[in-house]
Design a protein around this motif. Structure first.
Motif, PDB file in Angstrom:
ATOM      1  N   LYS A 203     -56.467  30.200   6.528  1.00  0.00           N
ATOM      2  CA  LYS A 203     -55.890  30.494   7.969  1.00  0.00           C
ATOM      3  C   LYS A 203     -55.591  29.340   8.651  1.00  0.00           C
ATOM      4  O   LYS A 203     -56.804  28.361   8.512  1.00  0.00           O
ATOM      5  CB  LYS A 203     -56.671  31.513   8.572  1.00  0.00           C
ATOM      6  N   SER A 204     -54.538  29.133   9.160  1.00  0.00           N
ATOM      7  CA  SER A 204     -54.410  28.023  10.106  1.00  0.00           C
ATOM      8  C   SER A 204     -55.152  28.168  11.405  1.00  0.00           C
ATOM      9  O   SER A 204     -55.443  29.311  11.933  1.00  0.00           O
ATOM     10  CB  SER A 204     -53.021  27.677  10.355  1.00  0.00           C
ATOM     11  N   GLU A 205     -55.036  27.073  12.232  1.00  0.00           N
ATOM     12  CA  GLU A 205     -55.685  27.027  13.485  1.00  0.00           C
ATOM     13  C   GLU A 205     -54.926  28.184  14.523  1.00  0.00           C
ATOM     14  O   GLU A 205     -55.259  28.545  15.522  1.00  0.00           O
ATOM     15  CB  GLU A 205     -55.605  25.548  14.191  1.00  0.00           C
ATOM     16  N   LYS A 206     -53.484  28.136  14.075  1.00  0.00           N
ATOM     17  CA  LYS A 206     -52.681  29.017  14.993  1.00  0.00           C
ATOM     18  C   LYS A 206     -52.746  30.624  14.374  1.00  0.00           C
ATOM     19  O   LYS A 206     -52.121  31.269  14.865  1.00  0.00           O
ATOM     20  CB  LYS A 206     -51.315  28.624  14.890  1.00  0.00           C
ATOM     21  N   GLY A 207     -53.455  30.902  13.498  1.00  0.00           N
ATOM     22  CA  GLY A 207     -53.694  32.209  12.939  1.00  0.00           C
ATOM     23  C   GLY A 207     -52.991  32.577  11.778  1.00  0.00           C
ATOM     24  O   GLY A 207     -52.872  33.920  11.392  1.00  0.00           O
ATOM     25  N   ASN A 208     -52.024  31.763  11.149  1.00  0.00           N
ATOM     26  CA  ASN A 208     -51.125  31.975  10.096  1.00  0.00           C
ATOM     27  C   ASN A 208     -51.953  32.020   9.029  1.00  0.00           C
ATOM     28  O   ASN A 208     -52.698  31.109   8.686  1.00  0.00           O
ATOM     29  CB  ASN A 208     -49.881  31.061  10.254  1.00  0.00           C
ATOM     30  N   LEU A 209     -51.653  32.975   7.959  1.00  0.00           N
ATOM     31  CA  LEU A 209     -51.999  33.083   6.558  1.00  0.00           C
ATOM     32  C   LEU A 209     -51.230  32.388   5.695  1.00  0.00           C
ATOM     33  O   LEU A 209     -50.106  32.543   5.651  1.00  0.00           O
ATOM     34  CB  LEU A 209     -52.238  34.490   6.238  1.00  0.00           C
ATOM     35  N   TYR A 210     -52.017  31.458   4.647  1.00  0.00           N
ATOM     36  CA  TYR A 210     -51.231  30.593   3.832  1.00  0.00           C
ATOM     37  C   TYR A 210     -52.149  31.044   2.245  1.00  0.00           C
ATOM     38  O   TYR A 210     -53.130  31.376   2.361  1.00  0.00           O
ATOM     39  CB  TYR A 210     -51.522  29.243   3.949  1.00  0.00           C
ATOM     40  N   VAL A 211     -51.380  30.906   1.252  1.00  0.00           N
ATOM     41  CA  VAL A 211     -51.819  31.114  -0.170  1.00  0.00           C
ATOM     42  C   VAL A 211     -51.567  29.982  -0.756  1.00  0.00           C
ATOM     43  O   VAL A 211     -50.481  29.226  -0.794  1.00  0.00           O
ATOM     44  CB  VAL A 211     -51.302  32.515  -0.621  1.00  0.00           C
TER      45      VAL A 211
END
Length: 71
Positions: free
Chosen positions: A20-28
Motif C-alpha cells: 500500500k502506498s502513502e496515498k492508500g493505493n494498492l500495488y502488487v
C-alpha cells in the motif's frame, strides 16, 4: 522520476505480495522471484484481490517497507 514508498500488507489469492502506498493505493509485485527485478502494478479498482492493472512507469524508484517480499 519520482520515488514510490510501498508498505507490505499481505499476500493475495495468487500468492503475490501486496503493498500500500502513502496515498492508500494498492500495488502488487507480479513476479516476486528473489533474483528478479520487481514488476509492480496497481490493483484493478484498488481491490486487494483485484487483477494486476497498470504497471508503474519506468524510472520510478520503489522503496519497500520494511522490505520486498519474494519467493
Amino acid at each position: 522520476m519520482g520515488k514510490l514508498a510501498l508498505r507490505y500488507i499481505g499476500i493475495d489469492s495468487w500468492d503475490r505480495p501486496i503493498y500500500k502506498s502513502e496515498k492508500g493505493n494498492l500495488y502488487v509485485d507480479t513476479n516476486p522471484r528473489k533474483d528478479w527485478a520487481p514488476q509492480i502494478c496497481t490493483k484493478f479498482n484498488n481491490q486487494y484481490d483485484g487483477e494486476p492493472d497498470i504497471p508503474i512507469p519506468e524510472g520510478v524508484e520503489v522503496e519497500f517497507i520494511p522490505s520486498r517480499v519474494t519467493w
